[in-house]
Motif scaffolding. Sequence first.
Motif, mmCIF file in Angstrom:
data_model
loop_
_atom_site.group_PDB
_atom_site.id
_atom_site.type_symbol
_atom_site.label_atom_id
_atom_site.label_comp_id
_atom_site.label_asym_id
_atom_site.label_seq_id
_atom_site.Cartn_x
_atom_site.Cartn_y
_atom_site.Cartn_z
ATOM 1 N N ASP A 12 -64.649 -5.690 27.608
ATOM 2 C CA ASP A 12 -66.007 -5.376 27.529
ATOM 3 C C ASP A 12 -66.626 -6.365 26.398
ATOM 4 O OD1 ASP A 12 -66.239 -3.235 29.408
ATOM 5 O OD2 ASP A 12 -65.239 -1.863 27.960
ATOM 6 N N LEU A 13 -65.507 -6.934 25.660
ATOM 7 C CA LEU A 13 -65.730 -7.410 24.554
ATOM 8 C C LEU A 13 -64.669 -8.281 23.783
ATOM 9 C CD1 LEU A 13 -67.956 -7.723 22.214
ATOM 10 C CD2 LEU A 13 -67.230 -6.137 21.024
ATOM 11 N N SER A 14 -65.012 -9.688 23.631
ATOM 12 C CA SER A 14 -63.749 -10.469 22.844
ATOM 13 C C SER A 14 -64.180 -10.655 21.342
ATOM 14 C CB SER A 14 -63.563 -11.629 23.831
ATOM 15 O OG SER A 14 -63.368 -11.573 24.972
ATOM 16 N N VAL A 15 -63.166 -10.864 20.813
ATOM 17 C CA VAL A 15 -63.284 -11.258 19.238
ATOM 18 C C VAL A 15 -62.623 -12.552 19.156
ATOM 19 C CG1 VAL A 15 -62.918 -10.928 16.754
ATOM 20 C CG2 VAL A 15 -63.657 -9.117 18.318
ATOM 21 N N SER A 16 -63.102 -13.479 18.691
ATOM 22 C CA SER A 16 -62.458 -14.885 18.625
ATOM 23 C C SER A 16 -62.490 -15.435 17.254
ATOM 24 C CB SER A 16 -63.210 -16.009 19.521
ATOM 25 O OG SER A 16 -63.079 -15.309 21.125
ATOM 26 N N VAL A 17 -61.420 -16.332 16.955
ATOM 27 C CA VAL A 17 -61.286 -17.066 15.769
ATOM 28 C C VAL A 17 -60.833 -18.532 16.221
ATOM 29 C CG1 VAL A 17 -60.262 -17.158 13.562
ATOM 30 C CG2 VAL A 17 -60.402 -14.866 14.944
ATOM 31 N N ASP A 18 -61.621 -19.467 15.633
ATOM 32 C CA ASP A 18 -61.374 -20.697 15.497
ATOM 33 C C ASP A 18 -61.001 -21.277 14.139
ATOM 34 O OD1 ASP A 18 -61.372 -23.503 15.993
ATOM 35 O OD2 ASP A 18 -63.207 -23.390 17.465
ATOM 36 N N ILE A 19 -59.901 -21.518 14.026
ATOM 37 C CA ILE A 19 -59.258 -22.120 12.903
ATOM 38 C C ILE A 19 -59.208 -23.429 12.695
ATOM 39 C CG2 ILE A 19 -57.313 -22.017 11.103
ATOM 40 C CD1 ILE A 19 -56.576 -19.171 12.709
ATOM 41 N N ARG A 20 -59.850 -24.258 11.630
ATOM 42 C CA ARG A 20 -59.895 -25.744 11.908
ATOM 43 C C ARG A 20 -60.166 -26.100 10.226
ATOM 44 N NH1 ARG A 20 -62.302 -28.350 15.899
ATOM 45 N NH2 ARG A 20 -61.602 -26.530 17.407
ATOM 46 N N ASP A 21 -59.840 -26.915 9.769
ATOM 47 C CA ASP A 21 -59.920 -27.775 8.439
ATOM 48 C C ASP A 21 -60.091 -26.730 7.297
ATOM 49 O OD1 ASP A 21 -60.269 -30.067 9.773
ATOM 50 O OD2 ASP A 21 -62.488 -29.837 10.175
ATOM 51 N N GLY A 22 -59.123 -25.734 7.355
ATOM 52 C CA GLY A 22 -58.888 -24.945 6.178
ATOM 53 C C GLY A 22 -60.061 -23.620 6.376
ATOM 54 N N ASN A 23 -60.736 -23.393 7.353
ATOM 55 C CA ASN A 23 -61.649 -22.518 7.694
ATOM 56 C C ASN A 23 -61.392 -22.014 8.794
ATOM 57 O OD1 ASN A 23 -63.164 -22.821 5.147
ATOM 58 N ND2 ASN A 23 -63.881 -24.920 6.040
ATOM 59 N N ALA A 24 -61.882 -20.792 8.898
ATOM 60 C CA ALA A 24 -61.674 -19.576 10.320
ATOM 61 C C ALA A 24 -63.264 -19.269 10.481
ATOM 62 C CB ALA A 24 -60.793 -18.471 10.110
ATOM 63 N N TYR A 25 -63.547 -19.655 11.773
ATOM 64 C CA TYR A 25 -64.900 -19.060 12.395
ATOM 65 C C TYR A 25 -64.847 -17.984 13.239
ATOM 66 C CZ TYR A 25 -65.698 -23.613 10.165
ATOM 67 O OH TYR A 25 -65.949 -24.729 9.277
ATOM 68 N N VAL A 26 -65.348 -16.900 12.853
ATOM 69 C CA VAL A 26 -65.176 -15.623 13.844
ATOM 70 C C VAL A 26 -66.541 -15.244 14.488
ATOM 71 C CG1 VAL A 26 -64.419 -13.240 13.761
ATOM 72 C CG2 VAL A 26 -63.686 -14.928 11.744
ATOM 73 N N PHE A 27 -66.316 -14.935 15.808
ATOM 74 C CA PHE A 27 -67.439 -14.848 16.383
ATOM 75 C C PHE A 27 -67.012 -13.777 17.767
ATOM 76 C CE2 PHE A 27 -65.327 -18.700 18.037
ATOM 77 C CZ PHE A 27 -65.257 -18.536 19.352
ATOM 78 N N SER A 28 -68.142 -13.189 18.357
ATOM 79 C CA SER A 28 -68.003 -12.322 19.671
ATOM 80 C C SER A 28 -68.692 -12.768 20.630
ATOM 81 C CB SER A 28 -68.279 -10.840 19.170
ATOM 82 O OG SER A 28 -69.481 -10.805 18.688
ATOM 83 N N GLU A 29 -69.619 -13.644 20.452
ATOM 84 C CA GLU A 29 -70.517 -14.241 21.661
ATOM 85 C C GLU A 29 -70.390 -15.571 21.894
ATOM 86 O OE1 GLU A 29 -74.782 -12.580 21.745
ATOM 87 O OE2 GLU A 29 -74.195 -12.894 19.636
ATOM 88 N N LYS A 30 -70.314 -16.099 23.244
ATOM 89 C CA LYS A 30 -70.305 -17.444 23.458
ATOM 90 C C LYS A 30 -71.277 -17.835 24.469
ATOM 91 C CE LYS A 30 -66.749 -19.689 24.192
ATOM 92 N NZ LYS A 30 -65.240 -20.216 24.636
ATOM 93 N N LEU A 31 -72.633 -18.253 23.988
ATOM 94 C CA LEU A 31 -74.074 -18.375 24.517
ATOM 95 C C LEU A 31 -74.119 -19.783 25.331
ATOM 96 C CD1 LEU A 31 -76.116 -17.391 21.579
ATOM 97 C CD2 LEU A 31 -75.308 -15.955 23.595
#
Length: 401
Positions: A155-174
């Motif tokens: 029903d829902l995904s939580v995603s994490v994109d790790i790059r350049d020392g930071n992490a980007y957390v999101f649940s939507e892909k528009l």
Amino acid sequence: MFLIRYQEIGIKGRNRYLFENKINSNIKKALYPLGKGKIKITNMRGRILVALGDAEPSKAAEYLSRVFGIATFSPVIKIVAEEEAIYQSSEAVMRQALERKGIKLGENDNVLTFRTNVKRADKTFPIRSMDMAARLGSYLLDNIPGLKVDLHNPDLSVSVDIRDGNAYVFSEKLPGPGGLPLGTSGKGILLLSGGIDSPVAGWMCMKRGVEIEALHFHSFPFTGEKSKEKVKDLCRVLARHNNRIKLHIAHFTDIQKSIQKSSCPEDFRITVMRRFMFRIAERLAAKNNALALVTGESVGQVSSQTLENMTAINEVTKLPVLRPVVAFDKNEIVEMAQKIETYDISIQPYEDCCTLFLPKVPITTKPSLDKIHKAEESLDIDEMVNDAMEKIETIYITSNS
């Protein structure tokens, strides 16, 4: 803040930076009304990060969804790439998503299925992607009652994109429109009739990076202001992807009357008329540094769109003629028009110059060039084209003008 992904740009070679620079410029242009220059754009490998400042995120998402070259984008939380920070931010993102969907877990045995995705572009982060995704899933299960793992159809995904020392957390892909950044493939002159097909053709060329200027043939007083306004409305829709469209209106009545009065056989008139349209479009292209003509023709859809007629019409121009819908049937074109929101405008009952001057006899489907040349012998082609060029009216159309 949005994390933007592209597809085709990523497979470009040494000229990739040109495409990245152009999509950055187009994003700034699209978002400028919201941030008045406060929007910050950062390129990362394979991604673009857009910091909105105080701009409204929902409005920014609407504008980004129209920028050609964007495959998908996500509203993200940016944090330092540390394990505990990722857990806490992912929990916050999950709870926000539940609130947005109006789901209250634990009530009436509500259960929500989910999965976690971790992409570790930064290999200095010590935990491998699969292991981090498993640990994050366990953390969310422990801290949010009512969750259940489903790796295949969550029903829902939580995603994490790790790059350049930071992490980007999101649940939507528009979704974005995809394609190439507008302006990376030159400029074309779109012959915009006001019907269903030509706006679709223009949109499809824009998706391939072709900047469009529209050319409409207006037959006043046989076609009135409402017909012209309809074409402006179509340009307003296309301008959503480009901030503005340059619309040229050619006054075509004198040419049509001259063809009617000439010795041109009635069944050849539409083909001869379209040859004049292409001559004018080619002249306009030279004046505005355009490299191609664009039409909404589809093989066999009407009598004037047979291969023989297309060949006869093409003869008058040295420019390439792009026909994006050439192999589409009418239903496919209608579906695309509905998708890009031009259909309801196109079907408004205001006739264009072609429908008003249809001959009473069937249009020839297989004209020979010899007969076409003979049909034009009594016409002063250069003078007629020059006169039409002198009377062209040019208007700049924006999406809200």
